[in-house]
Design a protein around this motif. Structure first.
Motif, short mmCIF file in Angstrom:
data_model
loop_
_atom_site.label_atom_id
_atom_site.label_comp_id
_atom_site.label_asym_id
_atom_site.label_seq_id
_atom_site.Cartn_x
_atom_site.Cartn_y
_atom_site.Cartn_z
N SER A 81 1.03 -1.11 -0.54
CA SER A 81 -0.09 0.25 0.40
C SER A 81 0.79 1.54 0.17
N VAL A 82 0.27 2.36 -0.81
CA VAL A 82 1.09 3.52 -0.52
C VAL A 82 0.11 4.42 0.43
N ILE A 83 0.39 5.43 0.27
CA ILE A 83 -0.59 6.11 1.87
C ILE A 83 -0.02 7.47 1.77
N PHE A 84 -1.58 7.97 1.18
CA PHE A 84 -0.76 10.03 0.63
C PHE A 84 -1.49 10.40 2.27
N ASP A 85 -1.33 11.68 2.65
CA ASP A 85 -1.43 12.75 4.09
C ASP A 85 -2.48 13.24 3.49
N ASP A 86 -2.57 13.76 1.96
CA ASP A 86 -3.86 14.18 2.48
C ASP A 86 -5.01 13.55 1.15
N GLU A 87 -6.03 14.17 1.07
CA GLU A 87 -7.28 13.30 0.52
C GLU A 87 -6.69 13.77 -1.01
N LEU A 88 -6.91 12.17 -1.97
CA LEU A 88 -6.45 12.44 -3.36
C LEU A 88 -8.09 12.28 -4.32
N SER A 89 -7.81 13.05 -5.07
CA SER A 89 -9.46 12.78 -6.30
C SER A 89 -9.31 12.00 -6.80
#
Length: 403
Positions: A81-89
């Motif tokens: 998994s790759v997890i972004f700290d901000d919400e992605l579109s």
């Protein structure tokens, strides 16, 4: 003889960005919290990637060079998994997924996953399911991987789009059904709250993992689930507590967090009715956390959102046994200073006590200073009770220690 099973944590990497709203120090702090969220969800963080980006890339959120760096690491280390700290579109999430060929989550998706794991009652599961569907609806096109050939094939566009639209309609119908179900449960819970009579209501609020459930167990002598993970409590638990001969209702509510997904705020507003209808709030703060001031601000922001910021509030600084000053914690040559070096008088001289009688310092786990906590809560509840039943005030002395 049963053998202990080893927990297999899924390998994950975190991605954050530095911009005008958050400097490098702030990003690392957010990633620390995101790593704790990942651990709570069952993941193990092997690496963090941070890039300075003033304006997020509309296609992949981060720049193409950094994406290639992440892609190489993901392939080499078999990252799940790759997890972004901000919400992605939805577009960003779809594009990143195509390039990295692994699960792509943003902070919102990760929190929703944790909530889905933690939801035990029918009410909590319904709230989480509603939030998940509302989050999923605009992202449906990215999930139809089995229609990949139909998307690009001549004459095959129709069936694919038709199936996606059908699925969207199913999801919208499900959302509508869940909202009706929640509305029905809300009316039932409102009736239950009305049946509790005129007892004074006290609500424990605070950032997630500050020790609310531990404090609830100590004060009410109950066994509410408490764990050193984020969002251990999702369902509001209400217990009748008696201090002296004064009864009141104490409720333990879901913890707050920074960047709380909009879907969850909306879905859990009914759960937060316990906060809105409380007569007294006990705002529990983890004083050992280096950024507890921002936690306080985050909780106050959500209280504003649910129109509960004007309620009488006691600030309860918890975990005084774990507090270490920043300037000492960073110096390896200095012995870490803990509560044995801080008397209650010293705590009362700090800036945190500027609110006067509205501040308490305790350790729920070590049961430190709980006598003062009980007296203060007793006096606050007594004042509310006397104002509500002025003819019964002779039943309750001015202070708990008069019994």
């Amino acid at each position: 003889m049963l053998e202990k099973t080893k927990i297999d944590y899924e390998k994950a990497v975190l991605i954050g960005v530095i911009n005008r709203q958050q400097n490098e120090e702030k990003v690392q702090e957010y990633l620390d919290e995101l790593e704790f969220l990942t651990f709570t969800a069952g993941g193990e963080v092997t690496k963090r990637f941070v890039q300075r980006v003033e304006i997020p890339n509309p296609k992949t959120y981060i720049g193409s060079g950094k994406m290639l760096e992440v892609e190489a690491y993901v392939k080499e280390n078999e990252i799940g998994s790759v997890i972004f700290d901000d919400e992605l579109s939805p577009v960003q999430q779809r594009n990143i997924e195509k390039q990295l060929r692994c699960k792509i989550l943003d902070r919102t998706g990760l929190i929703l996953d944790i909530f889905a794991q933690r939801a035990k009652t029918s009410y909590a599961r319904t709230q989480v399911e509603l939030a998940q569907y509302e989050y999923l609806l605009p992202r449906l096109t990215g999930l139809w991987t089995h229609l990949e050939r139909q998307r690009g094939g001549i004459g095959m566009r129709g069936p694919g789009e038709t199936e996606i639209e059908t699925d969207r309609r199913i999801v919208r119908d499900r959302i509508s059904l869940l909202k009706k179900k929640l509305s029905k449960i809300d009316r039932q819970m409102e009736t239950q709250r009305g049946n509790r009579g005129a007892l004074v209501r006290v609500a424990l609020i605070g950032y997630t993992n500050v020790g609310k459930s531990t404090l609830m167990n100590v004060i009410s002598k109950s066994d509410v689930f408490a764990e050193n993970k984020l969002f251990a409590t999702l369902d509001t638990t209400v217990r009748k507590v008696v201090l002296g001969n004064l009864p009141f209702l104490l409720s333990d509510t879901v913890g707050f967090i920074r960047k709380l997904p909009t879907q969850l705020v909306e879905s859990f507003k009914s759960t937060l009715d316990e906060v809105r209808e409380a007569d007294l709030l006990l705002h529990v703060v983890d004083i050992s956390h280096p950024n507890f001031e921002e936690h306080i601000a985050s909780v106050n922001h959500i209280l504003d959102e649910i129109k509960a910021s004007d309620k009488p509030t006691l600030m309860v600084f918890n975990k005084i046994d774990q507090y270490v000053p920043v300037e000492l914690a960073e110096d390896d040559l200095v012995t870490e200073r803990n509560s044995t070096h801080f008397t209650l008088e010293e705590w009362r001289k700090t800036w945190m006590n500027r609110s006067g009688n509205s501040v308490l310092f305790i350790s729920a786990l070590k049961k430190e200073n709980l006598d003062e906590f009980r007296k203060r809560v007793y006096n606050e509840v007594r004042d509310i009770h006397v104002s509500r039943f002025p003819y019964n005030n002779f039943l309750y002395p001015e202070h708990l220690d008069e019994y």
